[in-house]
Scaffold this motif. Structure first.
Motif, short mmCIF file in Angstrom:
data_model
loop_
_atom_site.label_atom_id
_atom_site.label_comp_id
_atom_site.label_asym_id
_atom_site.label_seq_id
_atom_site.Cartn_x
_atom_site.Cartn_y
_atom_site.Cartn_z
N PHE A 491 0.83 -1.19 0.00
CA PHE A 491 0.00 0.00 0.00
C PHE A 491 0.88 1.26 0.00
O PHE A 491 1.86 1.35 0.73
N GLY A 492 0.51 2.23 -0.82
CA GLY A 492 1.22 3.49 -0.87
C GLY A 492 2.42 3.50 -1.78
O GLY A 492 3.13 4.51 -1.85
N THR A 493 2.71 2.39 -2.48
CA THR A 493 3.85 2.35 -3.39
C THR A 493 3.36 2.44 -4.83
O THR A 493 2.32 1.88 -5.17
N PRO A 494 4.08 3.15 -5.70
CA PRO A 494 3.64 3.29 -7.09
C PRO A 494 3.91 2.02 -7.89
O PRO A 494 4.73 1.19 -7.52
N CYS A 495 3.23 1.90 -9.03
CA CYS A 495 3.46 0.77 -9.93
C CYS A 495 4.72 1.06 -10.75
O CYS A 495 4.81 2.03 -11.49
N ILE A 496 5.73 0.22 -10.60
CA ILE A 496 7.03 0.48 -11.24
C ILE A 496 7.02 0.12 -12.71
O ILE A 496 7.94 0.48 -13.44
N HIS A 497 6.00 -0.63 -13.17
CA HIS A 497 5.95 -1.02 -14.58
C HIS A 497 4.82 -0.33 -15.32
O HIS A 497 4.44 -0.74 -16.41
N GLU A 498 4.26 0.74 -14.73
CA GLU A 498 3.20 1.52 -15.37
C GLU A 498 2.08 0.61 -15.86
O GLU A 498 1.62 0.69 -17.00
N HIS A 499 1.66 -0.30 -14.93
CA HIS A 499 0.53 -1.19 -15.16
C HIS A 499 0.76 -2.19 -16.29
O HIS A 499 -0.19 -2.72 -16.86
N ALA A 500 2.02 -2.44 -16.59
CA ALA A 500 2.35 -3.54 -17.51
C ALA A 500 2.52 -4.79 -16.63
O ALA A 500 3.63 -5.24 -16.34
N CYS A 501 1.38 -5.35 -16.21
CA CYS A 501 1.41 -6.36 -15.14
C CYS A 501 2.13 -7.63 -15.56
O CYS A 501 2.70 -8.32 -14.70
#
Length: 590
Positions: A491-501
């Motif tokens: 929680f509170g951390t950004p997505c490091i792959h810009e939602h390229a899951c």
């Protein structure tokens, strides 16, 4: 060779091993053999740590326990159920049956209707009996090495196995029983003290009513009518309704000493033998070096640990001691009479002392017996109508006051090492064993620990969150669900792959969505082929990274499923392998 063939029995050459004689002389009175051997000087006996720091009473108690375990609980039981048994080599079914019988004992209990019934209850000291018997067999084995001709024929396998002498669980169960008993009786202590005081007041008032009545006359008290004995100077009376003849003077004495015992034990926490050895000389004074104030102290005579100690006399205890001294003083001289007492633990007569717990019966002063005090205490308990958790009448023993005293002292903040000194224990572990821990204490201690830990962390971390912050926190967990699994991002951390899951290492693929991963992998392969054909070189590199991540997720899923389905061979032999084994060990020669 039989037991009677031993030429040393009853002579000066008889060994001093009490455990040996208690069983090997089975064709004679076992108790007599134990008594003879117990009188011989010895430094070691089976299962008995005859250490120098133990008092004589403690050594005598240990010897009595060993004699009872071997002579009564072990061999006496075997002779009762297997008449004519003459060998220590017990058959498996015989030893198994004895172990089963050893688990229980018959106890006589008084029911609420007044009748005494025999009840089968579990034995609490099973492990102690097993240890004594096992030590006895091991001792014989050792003696057989030293003296083969004498002890060799008696060296046989021990029927007690390692599992029979495991005391870890027994110690935990004993501690649990003690704690439960203490927790059950601690809240009832004020009621017991009030009942003892009430019984004493009623007994005094009933005796005074008798003394105010002329010989042969009648008097009423508490709804009952009594007729005083015709002989002058006696305190006997007859209950007219029941026809029961009672000594009201004796009843008043029993009520007084029951009250004195309850008050003395609850304010001192001493053992009952220490209470009975308290004398007028035990009251001493100590002047504080700082203020010069005089503090009254009570000196406790050496008992179990053979060490004396002093305890502070509280105002409540001072009132009790004043009442006792006023009662036992000789009205002619004003001094406390000197009386002799027999020490049941030390097996000796003590010198005459001005004991506090004494009474005058038939014109002779003598020390009160522990049995009389216990009976008087049970009379007080019968008047309380208190019950335990099982619905049975609540019983109090003199040692319960000691456990309650230590538990209440530690709960009130007294350091355990100070409680150890007051209680007269040689180890603080013994003191903590008396202390009954309450669940509430553990909860409060845990809450205090959390409060101390919070005090060391920034206060803003423990502020009350706003509604927006709480909604964002809950929304984070709702948005973790993806089409091919769950996102493990904190929680509170950004997505490091810009939602390229598919490329993210925090993706936890769902095994049920494996077909979706396969479709994504096949689609990536097709797009890479199309890009190569069309010459879209800028997209090929990105598509290959996504393809590698998809294949890695598939490998991860397959490996996890294979691990769950895999059966591990523990190398256990099959029945056919066991049955075909041939033993090369030689049996005993006949």
């Amino acid at each position: 060779m039989t037991a009677l063939d031993c030429p040393a029995i009853g002579t000066q050459d008889c060994c001093t091993r009490a455990s040996c004689c208690s069983v090997i002389r089975h064709q004679r009175a076992v108790q007599e053999a134990l008594f003879v051997c117990a009188q011989r000087p010895a430094t070691t006996r089976s299962g008995l740590p005859f250490d120098a720091h133990l008092s004589r009473s403690k050594r005598q108690q240990l010897l009595n326990n060993l004699s009872r375990h071997l002579a009564s609980n072990f061999w006496g039981d075997l002779e009762q159920h297997h008449p004519g048994i003459d060998s220590l080599h017990l058959a498996p079914e015989v030893s198994a049956a004895w172990k089963q019988r050893c688990q229980t004992r018959i106890e006589r209990r008084r029911q609420p209707d007044g009748k005494v019934r025999e009840v089968v209850t579990g034995r609490a000291n099973v492990a102690s009996i097993m240890i004594s018997v096992r030590a006895f067999y091991l001792d014989i084995a050792q003696w057989a090495i030293d003296e083969p001709a004498r002890w060799g024929p008696w060296a046989v396998p021990s029927p007690i196995k390692d599992a029979d002498v495991a005391v870890v669980k027994d110690n935990k169960r004993r501690k649990a029983r003690m704690d439960h008993r203490t927790r059950e009786r601690l809240p009832a202590l004020p009621a017991v003290a009030r009942a003892a005081s009430t019984c004493l007041k009623e007994a005094k008032a009933r005796l005074q009513a008798l003394m105010d009545t002329p010989p042969g006359g009648q008097f009423a008290f508490a709804g009952a009518t009594f007729r005083r004995a015709a002989k002058d100077g006696t305190t006997w009376a007859v209950n007219i309704a029941t026809g029961r003849r009672v000594d009201l003077g004796l009843a008043e004495s029993r009520a007084f000493w029951a009250w004195a015992m309850v008050e003395f034990l609850q304010h001192t926490g001493v053992r009952i033998e220490e209470m009975l050895e308290a004398s007028h000389h035990s009251l001493i004074q100590y002047r504080l070096p700082t203020t010069g104030e005089i503090v009254p102290l009570l000196q406790i005579a050496p008992s179990k640990t053979d060490e004396e100690r002093v305890i502070l006399v509280s105002p409540e205890l001072a009132d009790v001691l004043s009442a006792i001294i006023a009662r036992v003083r000789d009205p002619r001289t004003g001094a406390v009479p000197y009386v002799s007492s027999y020490d049941m633990a030390e097996k000796t007569w003590n010198p005459q002392m001005p004991l506090l717990f004494q009474w005058c019966r038939s014109g002779e002063s003598s020390r009160l017996s522990p049995k009389l005090l216990r009976q008087a205490l049970q009379e007080v308990m019968a008047s309380t109508n208190l019950t335990d958790s099982a619905g049975q009448p609540l019983d109090f023993s003199p040692h319960d006051f000691r456990r309650i005293f230590i538990t209440d002292a530690i709960r009130s903040g007294l350091p355990p090492h100070i409680a150890q000194v007051i209680a007269g224990h040689t180890s603080v572990n013994t003191t903590m064993g008396y202390n009954a821990i309450y669940p509430g204490e553990a909860i409060e201690a845990h809450r205090a620990f959390i409060a101390r830990r919070r005090a060391l962390r920034p206060s803003e971390e423990y502020r009350t969150p706003t509604n927006e912050e709480w909604d964002a926190f809950l929304g984070h967990f709702e948005r973790r669900k993806l089409s091919i699994g769950i996102c493990a991002r904190a929680f509170g951390t950004p997505c490091i792959h810009e939602h390229a899951c598919i490329r993210c290492s925090m993706l936890r693929p769902d095994p049920a969505q494996r077909h979706r991963l396969v479709e994504i992998r096949d689609n990536l392969i097709a797009r890479i082929t199309e890009a190569e054909q069309e010459g879209w070189l800028g997209e090929i590199e990105g598509l290959q990274v996504s393809l590698a991540s998809a294949e890695e997720k598939l490998i991860q899923l397959d490996a996890e499923q294979a691990r769950q389905r895999r059966v591990i061979d523990l190398g256990m032999p099959s029945f056919s392998q066991i049955a075909t084994r041939i033993s090369t060990a030689r049996g005993p020669s006949s």
